[in-house]
Design an enzyme around this catalytic site. Structure first.
Site, mmCIF file in Angstrom:
data_model
loop_
_atom_site.group_PDB
_atom_site.id
_atom_site.type_symbol
_atom_site.label_atom_id
_atom_site.label_comp_id
_atom_site.label_asym_id
_atom_site.label_seq_id
_atom_site.Cartn_x
_atom_site.Cartn_y
_atom_site.Cartn_z
ATOM 1 N N GLU A 26 0.845 -1.197 0.000
ATOM 2 C CA GLU A 26 0.000 0.000 0.000
ATOM 3 C C GLU A 26 0.878 1.244 0.000
ATOM 4 O O GLU A 26 1.977 1.248 0.564
ATOM 5 C CB GLU A 26 -0.897 -0.015 1.262
ATOM 6 C CG GLU A 26 -1.767 1.224 1.400
ATOM 7 C CD GLU A 26 -2.906 1.040 2.404
ATOM 8 O OE1 GLU A 26 -2.983 -0.012 3.055
ATOM 9 O OE2 GLU A 26 -3.732 1.971 2.517
ATOM 10 N N ASN A 71 -6.797 1.443 2.640
ATOM 11 C CA ASN A 71 -7.557 2.667 2.884
ATOM 12 C C ASN A 71 -7.114 3.787 1.941
ATOM 13 O O ASN A 71 -7.905 4.648 1.564
ATOM 14 C CB ASN A 71 -7.379 3.107 4.341
ATOM 15 C CG ASN A 71 -7.992 2.113 5.322
ATOM 16 O OD1 ASN A 71 -8.832 1.300 4.954
ATOM 17 N ND2 ASN A 71 -7.573 2.169 6.573
ATOM 18 N N ASN A 171 -12.067 -0.932 -1.400
ATOM 19 C CA ASN A 171 -11.424 -1.504 -0.214
ATOM 20 C C ASN A 171 -12.274 -1.241 1.018
ATOM 21 O O ASN A 171 -12.696 -0.096 1.256
ATOM 22 C CB ASN A 171 -10.049 -0.854 0.001
ATOM 23 C CG ASN A 171 -9.386 -1.323 1.282
ATOM 24 O OD1 ASN A 171 -8.944 -2.468 1.364
ATOM 25 N ND2 ASN A 171 -9.318 -0.457 2.281
ATOM 26 N N GLU A 172 -12.525 -2.286 1.797
ATOM 27 C CA GLU A 172 -13.206 -2.170 3.100
ATOM 28 C C GLU A 172 -14.353 -1.160 3.074
ATOM 29 O O GLU A 172 -14.423 -0.262 3.918
ATOM 30 C CB GLU A 172 -12.197 -1.801 4.200
ATOM 31 C CG GLU A 172 -11.200 -2.908 4.466
ATOM 32 C CD GLU A 172 -10.329 -2.701 5.710
ATOM 33 O OE1 GLU A 172 -10.338 -1.594 6.278
ATOM 34 O OE2 GLU A 172 -9.650 -3.662 6.102
ATOM 35 N N TYR A 243 -7.104 -8.879 11.117
ATOM 36 C CA TYR A 243 -5.795 -8.757 11.777
ATOM 37 C C TYR A 243 -5.922 -9.322 13.191
ATOM 38 O O TYR A 243 -6.984 -9.250 13.805
ATOM 39 C CB TYR A 243 -5.360 -7.291 11.834
ATOM 40 C CG TYR A 243 -5.049 -6.722 10.462
ATOM 41 C CD1 TYR A 243 -3.802 -6.910 9.888
ATOM 42 C CD2 TYR A 243 -6.014 -6.025 9.732
ATOM 43 C CE1 TYR A 243 -3.516 -6.416 8.624
ATOM 44 C CE2 TYR A 243 -5.735 -5.528 8.470
ATOM 45 C CZ TYR A 243 -4.485 -5.725 7.917
ATOM 46 O OH TYR A 243 -4.206 -5.233 6.666
ATOM 47 N N GLU A 291 -6.352 -9.268 3.052
ATOM 48 C CA GLU A 291 -5.555 -8.648 4.114
ATOM 49 C C GLU A 291 -5.637 -9.539 5.348
ATOM 50 O O GLU A 291 -6.729 -9.735 5.892
ATOM 51 C CB GLU A 291 -6.060 -7.247 4.474
ATOM 52 C CG GLU A 291 -5.707 -6.191 3.441
ATOM 53 C CD GLU A 291 -6.037 -4.781 3.894
ATOM 54 O OE1 GLU A 291 -5.890 -4.474 5.094
ATOM 55 O OE2 GLU A 291 -6.446 -3.987 3.027
ATOM 56 N N GLN A 351 1.379 -6.465 5.397
ATOM 57 C CA GLN A 351 1.711 -6.153 4.034
ATOM 58 C C GLN A 351 3.072 -6.781 3.689
ATOM 59 O O GLN A 351 3.439 -7.746 4.337
ATOM 60 C CB GLN A 351 1.708 -4.645 3.843
ATOM 61 C CG GLN A 351 0.336 -4.026 4.187
ATOM 62 C CD GLN A 351 0.239 -2.551 3.820
ATOM 63 O OE1 GLN A 351 1.095 -1.974 3.194
ATOM 64 N NE2 GLN A 351 -0.857 -1.912 4.251
HETATM 65 O O1 AHR Z 1 -3.099 -2.786 5.985
HETATM 66 C C1 AHR Z 1 -3.395 -1.631 6.715
HETATM 67 C C2 AHR Z 1 -4.839 -1.186 6.567
HETATM 68 O O2 AHR Z 1 -5.673 -2.104 7.195
HETATM 69 C C3 AHR Z 1 -5.383 -1.098 5.164
HETATM 70 O O3 AHR Z 1 -5.112 0.114 4.560
HETATM 71 C C4 AHR Z 1 -6.859 -1.253 5.362
HETATM 72 O O4 AHR Z 1 -7.489 -1.847 4.247
HETATM 73 C C5 AHR Z 1 -6.975 -2.079 6.623
HETATM 74 O O5 AHR Z 1 -7.864 -1.526 7.520
#
Ligand code: AHR
Length: 506
Positions: A26, A71, A171-172, A243, A291, A351
């Site tokens: 990113e 994001n 994205n999201e 995450y 992700e 990432q």
């Molecule tokens: O990977 C970091 C962030 O986590 C990304 O930009 C977003 O898609 C997610 O919330």
């Protein structure tokens, strides 16, 4: 403690799509600037790409990389990153409150991907923008020539199209933090229209619609049902993100969070089946888990820094330092992707460089591998083929996130030539070695050809610039094959193992 597992050559789950070992890059922090790109660095090539980082990415045998966000993409103008560099505008990035110089854009990323020997997966902005800008982006990237956007690409020095096959529809979009966040109904409609337009351009393209940002979202899993109801016939994948962290500093509870990942995939698999049935569809939408990673060490502090800083350019951000505990946990997450390879066809560790990443760099200095690099590397290199069903029994534990969590976590992949099997095994116990016996039915003449282990007394130990090889895989010992063809031996407490077996015949 003792654990037993049984595999059978004929009991298979699915082909493992190599793209489950993908990653994500990113425009944020130092992922791009001083991560993959640092003109003037002693190891930079003529285009400014760091060759030390490229070597490490190539060593991962990385099948696919998602770009440019995250994001970031939800307010990004891709046109800012094309054409002569000295004419590219500097813009505010609203997602991370930083300054984006646009010195790297889609053409540079395409060049870098070729050097990294990886496929591009591009995300489009469906936050602040919409269908028209997305289709222009597609035309710029993929059309051979003779139109405004494709000729512009040629004018920029890229006569041949980039031919990007897979596109993320934003994205999201479920996240209220997202620039241009939408309701599920609004987003589902937009995503469907954009996906249709992309397929009018080229029906062989694949598209990824946004699912949930995590399984704790209030809108989960209704979001997926609504979005898929609107877009099922035109999209190929639904994206999921999650995450993890050991916020409680409770290792066994942390390790059990792999079960949350499993439930998340199973739940969304159910939603996909429900919508498929509702629509009497014959198509299968698959999961693109684009992700996933560990992100908790400095998450709170990073959030506070972002809120208070004054639009810096490529500042250190989310530079989590991963330890042995994280590496063992990441190996467990990868095992889930292997065991759910019938549903999950793409997964991206988020990432790749500097930002929650397996590779770290110092600006003007070295690059090195974090602990989590190695389980991804073993899986990417050797976890390709057919996932085998693992039936296991052994001791379990209860903790806050789950009951009956097995201490043994095992996945197995039979390679396409039928001559080798890769096993990825974890002993989650913190204090007891595990006597393991794996019965490998339908295989003859087994030999151990590789055995690597990651273990250590101190689960919090990690690599650092001054000690880059503290947490690395070491040659494993203590495993053997019995006359009956079973793999036996002891797995020490707190250990991850990659084991490669050769097979003489069925
Ligand atoms: O990977 C970091 C962030 O986590 C990304 O930009 C977003 O898609 C997610 O919330």
């Amino acid at each position: 403690m003792r654990a037993k597992a049984t595999l059978n050559r004929e009991f298979t789950i699915s082909t493992v799509d190599k793209r489950v070992y993908g990653s994500f890059l990113e425009h944020m922090g130092r992922a791009v600037y001083t991560g993959i790109y640092e003109p003037g660095h002693a190891k930079a090539d003529k285009d400014g790409f760091r060759t030390d980082v490229l070597d490490m990415v190539r060593d991962l045998d990385m099948p696919i990389v998602r770009y440019p966000g995250g994001n970031f993409v939800s307010a990004y103008h891709w046109e800012d990153g094309i054409g002569p560099r000295d004419q590219r505008p500097t813009r505010l990035d609203l997602a991370w409150r930083t300054r984006e110089t646009n010195q790297v854009g889609i053409n540079e990323f395409a060049d870098w991907s070729k050097l990294a020997n990886t496929e591009m997966m591009l995300a489009m902005n469906l936050g602040s923008r919409g269908l028209n800008d997305a289709r222009n982006f597609l035309e710029y990237c993929n059309h051979p020539g003779g139109t405004y956007w494709s000729d512009l690409r040629a004018k920029h020095g890229y006569k041949n199209p980039h031919n990007v096959r897979i596109w993320c529809l934003g994205n999201e979009m479920d996240g209220p933090w997202q620039v241009g966040h939408k309701s599920a109904a609004e987003y589902g409609h937009l995503a469907n229209e954009v996906s249709k337009a992309f397929k009018y351009f080229d029906k062989t393209l694949e598209t990824v619609v946004c699912g949930s940002s995590n399984d704790k979202m209030k809108s989960y899993p209704e979001w997926e049902a609504t979005v898929l109801d609107a877009s099922y016939d035109s999209v190929d994948y639904i994206s999921l993100h999650k995450y993890f962290g050991n916020e409680e500093n409770d290792t066994l509870n942390y390790y059990a969070k792999a079960i949350e990942l499993d439930r998340y995939i199973v739940t969304i698999g159910g939603v996909i089946d429900y919508i498929k049935a509702k629509k009497r569809s014959k198509r299968d939408v698959k999961i693109c888990f684009d992700e996933w990673n560990v992100w908790y060490h400095d998450r709170k502090e990073d959030g506070e820094r972002i809120a208070s800083w004054d639009w810096p350019e490529a500042p250190p951000l989310l530079e989590e330092l991963y330890n042995l505990e994280d590496a063992i946990f990441v190996a467990s997450l990868i095992n889930v992707f292997i065991r759910r390879s019938d549903r999950v066809k793409i997964a991206c560790m988020a990432q790749l460089v500097n930002v929650i990443a397996p590779i770290l760099t110092k600006a003007g200095g070295p690059a090195w591998r974090q602990s989590i690099y190695y389980p991804l590397q073993f899986a990417s290199k050797y976890g390709r083929g057919t996932a085998l069903t693992v039936s296991s029994s052994g001791p379990t534990y209860d903790c806050e996130v789950a009951q009956d969590v097995p201490y043994l976590d095992l996945s197995a992949v039979l390679h396409d030539d039928g001559k080798t099997i890769a096993l990825f095994a974890i002993n989650r116990s913190l204090d007891e070695a595990m006597d393991l016996s794996v019965d490998l039915q339908g295989f003859k003449g087994l030999k151990i050809v590789q055995h690597h282990v990651m273990t250590g007394e101190d689960l919090k130990a990690r690599n650092a610039v001054e000690n880059q090889e503290r947490i690395v895989p070491r040659p494993g010992t203590g495993l053997s094959i019995t006359d009956e063809g079973a793999l036996i031996g002891a797995l020490p407490a707190k250990s991850y193992h990659f084991i490669l077996l050769s097979v003489a015949s069925a």
